[in-house]
Design a protein around this motif. Structure first.
Motif, PDB file in Angstrom:
ATOM      1  N   GLN A  55     -42.228  45.009  37.208  1.00 11.04           N
ATOM      2  CA  GLN A  55     -41.147  45.756  36.563  1.00 11.04           C
ATOM      3  C   GLN A  55     -39.814  45.034  36.730  1.00 11.04           C
ATOM      4  OE1 GLN A  55     -41.870  49.457  38.631  1.00 11.04           O
ATOM      5  NE2 GLN A  55     -42.821  50.393  36.838  1.00 11.04           N
ATOM      6  N   TRP A  56     -39.609  44.420  37.880  1.00 11.71           N
ATOM      7  CA  TRP A  56     -38.395  43.626  38.086  1.00 11.71           C
ATOM      8  C   TRP A  56     -38.391  42.424  37.144  1.00 11.71           C
ATOM      9  CZ3 TRP A  56     -37.509  38.574  39.345  1.00 11.71           C
ATOM     10  CH2 TRP A  56     -36.200  38.241  39.726  1.00 11.71           C
ATOM     11  N   LEU A  57     -39.546  41.751  37.004  1.00 10.09           N
ATOM     12  CA  LEU A  57     -39.625  40.549  36.174  1.00 10.09           C
ATOM     13  C   LEU A  57     -39.403  40.869  34.699  1.00 10.09           C
ATOM     14  CD1 LEU A  57     -40.179  37.493  36.396  1.00 10.09           C
ATOM     15  CD2 LEU A  57     -42.602  37.997  35.996  1.00 10.09           C
ATOM     16  N   GLN A  58     -39.846  42.025  34.243  1.00  9.35           N
ATOM     17  CA  GLN A  58     -39.677  42.381  32.827  1.00  9.35           C
ATOM     18  C   GLN A  58     -38.295  42.940  32.527  1.00  9.35           C
ATOM     19  OE1 GLN A  58     -42.832  45.221  32.232  1.00  9.35           O
ATOM     20  NE2 GLN A  58     -41.611  46.971  32.873  1.00  9.35           N
ATOM     21  N   GLY A  59     -37.474  43.120  33.562  1.00 14.85           N
ATOM     22  CA  GLY A  59     -36.080  43.499  33.340  1.00 14.85           C
ATOM     23  C   GLY A  59     -35.812  44.980  33.342  1.00 14.85           C
ATOM     24  N   ASP A  60     -36.590  45.762  34.091  1.00  9.92           N
ATOM     25  CA  ASP A  60     -36.341  47.205  34.148  1.00  9.92           C
ATOM     26  C   ASP A  60     -35.031  47.533  34.870  1.00  9.92           C
ATOM     27  OD1 ASP A  60     -38.616  47.636  32.769  1.00  9.92           O
ATOM     28  OD2 ASP A  60     -39.683  48.739  34.332  1.00  9.92           O
ATOM     29  N   ARG A  61     -34.714  46.785  35.918  1.00 12.25           N
ATOM     30  CA  ARG A  61     -33.530  47.092  36.706  1.00 12.25           C
ATOM     31  C   ARG A  61     -32.256  46.585  36.036  1.00 12.25           C
ATOM     32  NH1 ARG A  61     -35.348  45.611  42.952  1.00 12.25           N
ATOM     33  NH2 ARG A  61     -37.126  47.048  43.085  1.00 12.25           N
ATOM     34  N   GLY A 194     -40.627  42.431  28.094  1.00 15.64           N
ATOM     35  CA  GLY A 194     -39.380  43.185  28.120  1.00 15.64           C
ATOM     36  C   GLY A 194     -39.588  44.498  28.839  1.00 15.64           C
ATOM     37  N   PRO A 195     -38.547  45.298  28.983  1.00 15.68           N
ATOM     38  CA  PRO A 195     -38.690  46.597  29.659  1.00 15.68           C
ATOM     39  C   PRO A 195     -39.812  47.435  29.042  1.00 15.68           C
ATOM     40  CG  PRO A 195     -36.381  46.106  29.268  1.00 15.68           C
ATOM     41  CD  PRO A 195     -37.154  45.049  28.548  1.00 15.68           C
ATOM     42  N   GLY A 196     -40.661  47.997  29.898  1.00 14.93           N
ATOM     43  CA  GLY A 196     -41.766  48.831  29.440  1.00 14.93           C
ATOM     44  C   GLY A 196     -43.052  48.086  29.151  1.00 14.93           C
ATOM     45  N   THR A 197     -43.064  46.761  29.305  1.00 16.89           N
ATOM     46  CA  THR A 197     -44.260  45.980  28.957  1.00 16.89           C
ATOM     47  C   THR A 197     -45.444  46.337  29.843  1.00 16.89           C
ATOM     48  OG1 THR A 197     -42.957  44.119  28.110  1.00 16.89           O
ATOM     49  CG2 THR A 197     -45.228  43.665  28.752  1.00 16.89           C
ATOM     50  N   ILE A 198     -45.238  46.401  31.154  1.00 17.04           N
ATOM     51  CA  ILE A 198     -46.358  46.670  32.060  1.00 17.04           C
ATOM     52  C   ILE A 198     -46.931  48.060  31.814  1.00 17.04           C
ATOM     53  CG2 ILE A 198     -44.889  47.505  33.936  1.00 17.04           C
ATOM     54  CD1 ILE A 198     -48.153  45.489  34.293  1.00 17.04           C
ATOM     55  N   GLU A 199     -46.075  49.027  31.452  1.00 17.55           N
ATOM     56  CA  GLU A 199     -46.552  50.380  31.165  1.00 17.55           C
ATOM     57  C   GLU A 199     -47.404  50.389  29.893  1.00 17.55           C
ATOM     58  OE1 GLU A 199     -43.341  50.513  33.964  1.00 17.55           O
ATOM     59  OE2 GLU A 199     -43.424  49.609  31.961  1.00 17.55           O
ATOM     60  N   ASP A 200     -46.992  49.622  28.889  1.00 12.05           N
ATOM     61  CA  ASP A 200     -47.756  49.554  27.645  1.00 12.05           C
ATOM     62  C   ASP A 200     -49.106  48.879  27.884  1.00 12.05           C
ATOM     63  OD1 ASP A 200     -48.023  49.777  24.686  1.00 12.05           O
ATOM     64  OD2 ASP A 200     -48.034  47.585  24.810  1.00 12.05           O
ATOM     65  N   LEU A 201     -49.131  47.804  28.671  1.00 13.05           N
ATOM     66  CA  LEU A 201     -50.389  47.129  28.986  1.00 13.05           C
ATOM     67  C   LEU A 201     -51.321  48.056  29.772  1.00 13.05           C
ATOM     68  CD1 LEU A 201     -49.063  43.583  29.982  1.00 13.05           C
ATOM     69  CD2 LEU A 201     -50.173  44.246  27.846  1.00 13.05           C
TER      70      LEU A 201
END
Length: 273
Positions: A55-61, A194-201
């Motif tokens: 989540q940090w890597l995809q830019g959530d913060r 981008g933000p939300g990518t890990i949740e979509d995967l």
């Protein structure tokens, strides 16, 4: 700064462009590298620290610029069509349903094995090591340690024959990038997380439903407890309509333009009239 190193152990990449299966993908899309990290996370215990690192890597913060890339040139090989065996398929007739099926061997009666055409896009690499660099990123120690653990679990990027070793790289080993994010002068467009990518995967992976259905299959085939067996079969029908839950192919829809870096002092000036 954060940098990830990827070494292609066979000296080639086996991965295709998302819109052209006959064309090898090179340089590797940062989004594909992120999906490899996500797959390692999903398949190795779902450690909360790893999830936080992704989540940090995809830019959530905070907004995160796409990474710069250092990748050598590659020679794309001609695409060859292969015919590969798929899963065994039973050809029992209605009257044979109660008979014990033979073992699933190639020559077993009652079993057929079809073949399907597959194209494997590959490219041979001048240098087997690639670096992805986030110049403006400064991960906390816990994030860095979690990324190191995730990188150690990644075994392939792309096709299963595209074996890799992956690690968090040190600044003195990276060198200068030869592809940098630049939408204005983009020569290529690559997928990025981008933000939300890990949740979509995670939704596409559908882990909870897949595991629940597998557990019901085991219980439904266990003759030692008829009550539990009937209950499992009922749940299979009520909750899943006796159908295996679907897993959707992972995709990333964010694209970033990349261009060759401009040497210092080499600024183009439009001629006047």
């Amino acid at each position: 700064m954060l940098a990830l190193g990827v070494r292609y152990l066979n000296g080639f990449v086996a991965a295709c462009e998302p819109d052209a299966r006959e064309r090898a993908e090179w340089p590797p899309h940062p989004g594909r590298v992120f999906m490899a990290l996500a797959a390692a996370h999903f398949q190795s215990g779902l450690e909360p620290a790893e999830r936080e690192a992704l989540q940090w890597l995809q830019g959530d913060r905070e907004p995160r610029r796409a990474p710069a890339i250092r990748a050598s040139e590659a020679v794309r090989r001609a695409v060859v069509e292969h015919f590969v065996p798929v899963n065994d398929e039973a050809i029992w007739k209605k009257k044979d349903e109660k008979k014990k099926p033979p073992p699933p061997l190639q020559s077993a009666p009652g079993i057929i094995r079809t073949r399907q055409a597959r194209t494997l896009a590959r490219a041979w690499l001048d240098d087997d090591t690639v670096y992805l660099t986030w110049q403006d990123a400064a991960p906390p120690e816990n994030i860095r340690l979690a990324l190191e653990a995730l990188c150690a679990k990644v075994t392939r990027i792309g096709h299963s024959s595209s074996l890799v070793q992956m690690w968090v790289a040190e600044p003195d080993e990276i060198g200068e990038p030869n592809w940098v994010p630049d939408d204005d002068h983009a020569a290529i467009h690559l997928r990025v997380a981008g933000p939300g990518t890990i949740e979509d995967l995670d939704r596409r992976y559908n882990r909870e439903a897949i595991e629940a259905f597998a557990a019901l299959q085991v219980a439904a085939s266990d003759d030692s407890n008829e009550t539990a067996q009937k209950a499992a079969r009922k749940r299979q029908k009520d909750e899943f309509q006796n159908q295996q839950p679907t897993q959707v192919r992972p995709e990333i829809s964010f694209y970033q333009g990349y261009a060759r870096p401009t040497p210092p002092g080499d600024v183009s000036v439009a001629p006047g009239t």
